[in-house]
Every structure is written in structure tokens, then in C-alpha cells.
Motif scaffolding. Structure first.
Motif, short mmCIF file in Angstrom:
data_model
loop_
_atom_site.label_atom_id
_atom_site.label_comp_id
_atom_site.label_asym_id
_atom_site.label_seq_id
_atom_site.Cartn_x
_atom_site.Cartn_y
_atom_site.Cartn_z
N GLY A 78 1.72 4.30 -1.46
CA GLY A 78 0.94 5.07 -2.42
C GLY A 78 1.03 6.55 -2.14
N GLU A 119 -7.53 7.85 -1.25
CA GLU A 119 -6.72 7.46 -2.41
C GLU A 119 -7.34 7.95 -3.71
N LYS A 141 5.78 0.18 -8.35
CA LYS A 141 6.05 1.12 -7.26
C LYS A 141 7.46 0.96 -6.72
N SER A 153 0.37 7.41 6.28
CA SER A 153 1.20 6.70 5.31
C SER A 153 1.41 5.25 5.69
N SER A 172 0.28 3.95 -8.50
CA SER A 172 0.35 3.64 -7.06
C SER A 172 -0.94 4.03 -6.37
N VAL A 183 0.81 -1.21 0.00
CA VAL A 183 0.00 0.00 0.00
C VAL A 183 0.85 1.27 0.00
N SER A 187 -3.34 1.28 -7.16
CA SER A 187 -2.99 0.11 -6.37
C SER A 187 -3.45 0.26 -4.93
N ALA A 188 -3.19 1.42 -4.34
CA ALA A 188 -3.58 1.65 -2.95
C ALA A 188 -5.10 1.62 -2.80
N SER A 206 -6.19 -1.99 -2.91
CA SER A 206 -5.83 -2.66 -1.66
C SER A 206 -6.76 -2.24 -0.52
N ASP A 207 -7.11 -0.97 -0.48
CA ASP A 207 -8.01 -0.49 0.57
C ASP A 207 -9.38 -1.17 0.46
N GLY A 225 -2.26 0.56 6.73
CA GLY A 225 -2.39 -0.34 5.59
C GLY A 225 -1.23 -1.31 5.50
N GLU A 245 -1.91 -6.69 -7.95
CA GLU A 245 -1.08 -6.04 -6.94
C GLU A 245 0.38 -6.41 -7.11
#
Length: 399
Positions: A63, A120, A170, A232, A321, A61, A324-325, A328-329, A235, A163
Motif C-alpha cells: 500500500g 493508511e 494492486k 513498508s 491500495s 498489505v 485495502s491496507a 487489512s490493518d 504487515g 482483499e
């Protein structure tokens, strides 16, 4: 005669211990399928492979908290305040993750997570505004939301593959940016300006927050950085939450957890140190509430050095990114809701799964919170990103 009971005791002890572990796992509130899972309640399929968990643990995560949020943190706390804030919060995060890894390896079940999906999506809109400020942010938010929902709708296997690719991008991006930042600091850019520690002297190592002089102003600046750093690092526990759908979690999860230090030490701590060297804390483009902001500190430094074309390429990588974040969230928040429902702490409807073992009700409900990002249409996505970053940081520290 006296040796026989002793041998029996020694030989049966490991068996009893293993039976206890297996019994604890069977009594856990989450049921898992090792092969095909049918439609019903409480069924997940272990689809996440070891290589996926490895990349998720390293680049998972990472991001907007690092690439974008550090802009506001540098503006509020200065280069030294930025570095200290991320270092302290990183140490706390590492200690928590090591403890969490032991618990998850013992009982690999679904855990809790704070959804930061709207943050995000707002950040993605800020990054896209670097190229085009004439299009309404609702378009960019919708586009990114569709990407995140589509990845999650295909199941844990598709999420893991996506991911894996996103995390690879990333990792390559942040390593390249750190190397480039060091080169620019040493005068290797087109302008041949050797920066060194110039910005630690002028405008200074700390920022006097709210214009308050003395130690109090510097402390408040550092404390503002701590809030952003907390956002930051929230996650990082995604590896533990993914244990519910990981193959061979007792082996793969501890390995993945031990790789977290790479993310903390190399990406966050070293990354913030380099950012503090190449961008002054009083640079006007660090203000994310300004519609003319260049967003990422790395992009600001590259533009200042006079490198043409590269800022757009880097911004594109940073945008992936954010996607992606966001993905993932959505994954972690839906699995957390699923786990709460199985343990009786949320309505049972959230345990429903479909033919690919996707908790689709939980995914749909978690996706609904993404519409909060549309507040950025009137207020500005940079402002809304700051709101959600602060809210998420406080909630994460409390839990």
C-alpha cells in the motif's frame, strides 16, 4: 519374536506424533469453528479460502509504504540508499516470514500485529489531495474509515473476497508501473527523454542527510530509508495472522508464505530500483509535508514524461491500495487483540463474537484508534503520515 516389538514401534510412532500435534492444537488459546459458529466467546469460523490467502500473500498489505512512503525515502536517502535500504530490510523480512510460516503451520492460531490504520487513512487523504485540495481532509479520512470498517463488519469471508479484488488491482498496478517506469527510463515517453542512470550521477546516488558531508551524511540518509522500509514491510505477517480463519491452514498457509518472496523481490526491490531511475531525489514534489506534493514517485515520473490522463488513473489505483491496507490493518489488529484476550493477556470482553463469528468488540476497539488520523486536519495528512510511519517502524523493529 524379536521382530514383533520392532513392527509395533514403527507403526505406532506416527500415530503418537499426530496425537501430540492434535493435542497441542487443542490446547492452543484460540477455538475455531469449521461450520456455523454461534454467538459467544472464543469462536472463529474458517472462511478464508486458498485463493484468498494466495492473493493476500502476494499483494496483501502492499500500500502506501511502497506507493507513497518511497517518496520521502528517496528524498532522504537517494536512489542507491533507497534500493539498499529496501533490499536489506526485505532480506530480514523474508527470513522472519519463513520461520513464522513453520510455526503457524504447526499451530495455526491468532498472532500479534501492530495497527497502522491511522497511517493508511492519512495516506489516503494525501492521495486524494492530488485532485482536490480545497476539501477538508476530515472528509476523506471519514470516507476511507467507513470503507475499512464496513468490509470488516461483514466478517472474514467478506474481507477475504474484498482483499482478493484489491490485491489483484494492486498487483496489476505495480507490475504495470514497473514496466512503464523502465520504458520511461529508456526514453519511450512522449518527451523521448532517455534518462538511464542520470539521476544516480546528478543529484547523486546518496543524499547527504541534514547537510552533513562525507560518509556520516550518507549513512544517516540510508538509515532514514531503513526506517521507512521497515514501515513498508510491517504487515507482511498478515498471512500468518489469517491462519486463525483459514481453511486447511496446514496446507494453505505454507504455500502462501512461500509466495512472499514474490512481493519482496518483484514489487519492493525492483520497484524501488525503478523509482530511483525515473525520479531525482531532489524533486520538490517528493516532500509529503508540502501541500503541493504530487505524492507518489510514479505519478511524479508520469507527469514529468508528459503523459496526460494517466496520472489520475494511477492515483485512483493507489487509492484503492490505501483502502485495502487500511482494511487489512483493521482485520489483523482486531484478531491480534482477540487472541490476546483468549490467552488471558487482555480483558475477556474482547473475545465476544456475533452470529457470523466476528469478534465485534475487538473490531470496534481497534477502529477507535483510527481517529488519530484526524490530527491531519491541522498538521496536514502528509506530516501525520510521516509521524505514524516512523512510530510504526520503530515499534515493528522492537517486536
Amino acid at each position: 519374536m524379536s521382530e514383533t516389538p520392532s513392527k509395533e514401534k514403527v507403526s505406532t510412532s506416527p500415530q503418537i506424533s499426530q496425537e501430540k500435534v492434535n493435542g497441542d492444537l487443542e490446547k492452543s488459546p484460540v477455538l475455531y469453528e469449521t461450520e456455523d459458529a454461534g454467538i459467544g466467546e472464543g469462536k472463529l469460523k474458517r472462511q478464508l479460502k486458498g485463493r484468498m490467502l494466495a492473493m493476500i500473500s502476494i499483494g496483501g498489505v502492499i500500500g502506501t509504504g511502497l506507493f507513497l512512503g518511497t517518496a520521502g525515502a528517496l528524498k532522504k536517502g537517494g536512489p542507491v540508499g533507497l534500493f539498499l535500504g529496501y533490499s536489506i530490510m526485505g532480506s530480514i523480512c523474508y527470513a522472519v516470514m519463513i520461520s513464522l510460516g513453520e510455526m503457524v503451520a504447526y499451530l495455526p492460531i491468532a498472532g500479534g500485529h501492530i495497527s497502522i490504520l491511522p497511517a493508511e487513512l492519512s495516506a489516503a487523504a494525501v492521495l486524494i489531495n492530488y485532485w482536490n485540495k480545497t476539501v477538508n481532509n476530515a472528509v476523506w479520512i471519514t470516507m476511507c474509515l467507513v470503507v475499512a470498517v464496513a468490509i470488516n463488519a461483514l466478517g472474514a469471508g467478506a474481507y477475504g473476497e474484498a482483499e482478493f479484488v484489491f490485491a489483484s488491482i494492486k498487483v496489476i498496478t505495480i507490475v504495470g508501473l514497473i514496466i512503464l517506469g523502465i520504458i520511461l527510463d529508456l526514453g519511450g515517453g512522449p518527451n523521448h527523454d532517455r534518462i538511464g542512470f542520470r539521476y544516480w550521477i546528478d543529484p547523486g546516488p546518496f543524499v547527504q542527510r541534514y547537510g552533513i558531508p562525507g560518509d556520516l551524511g550518507r549513512f544517516l540518509g540510508w538509515w532514514s530509508v531503513m526506517t521507512q522500509a521497515a514501515f513498508s514491510f510491517i504487515g507482511t505477517e498478515i498471512v500468518a495472522i489469517a491462519a486463525g480463519e483459514a481453511k486447511n491452514p496446514r496446507r494453505n498457509i505454507p504455500r502462501a508464505i512461500r509466495r512472499v518472496y514474490i512481493r519482496i523481490l518483484l514489487f519492493y526491490i525492483l520497484g524501488t530500483f525503478v523509482i530511483g531511475l525515473i525520479v531525482p531525489s531532489n524533486h520538490p514534489s517528493l516532500d509529503l509535508t508540502d501541500h503541493n506534493a504530487a505524492a507518489s514517485p510514479f505519478v511524479i515520473a508520469i507527469k514529468t514524461a508528459g503523459i496526460r490522463g494517466l496520472p489520475s488513473l494511477i492515483n485512483a489505483c493507489l487509492l484503492t491500495s490505501a483502502w485495502s491496507a487500511a482494511s487489512s490493518d483493521l482485520y489483523t489488529s482486531s484478531r491480534a487483540l482477540y487472541g490476546l484476550a483468549l490467552s488471558g493477556q487482555a480483558p475477556k470482553i474482547f473475545t465476544k463474537t456475533n452470529g457470523i463469528s466476528l469478534p465485534w468488540v475487538s473490531v470496534a476497539f481497534s477502529s477507535a484508534f483510527a481517529f488519530l488520523a484526524y490530527m491531519g486536519i491541522n498538521e496536514g495528512s502528509g506530516t501525520v503520515f510521516g509521524w505514524f510511519a516512523d512510530m510504526t517502524a520503530i515499534a515493528g523493529l522492537m517486536t
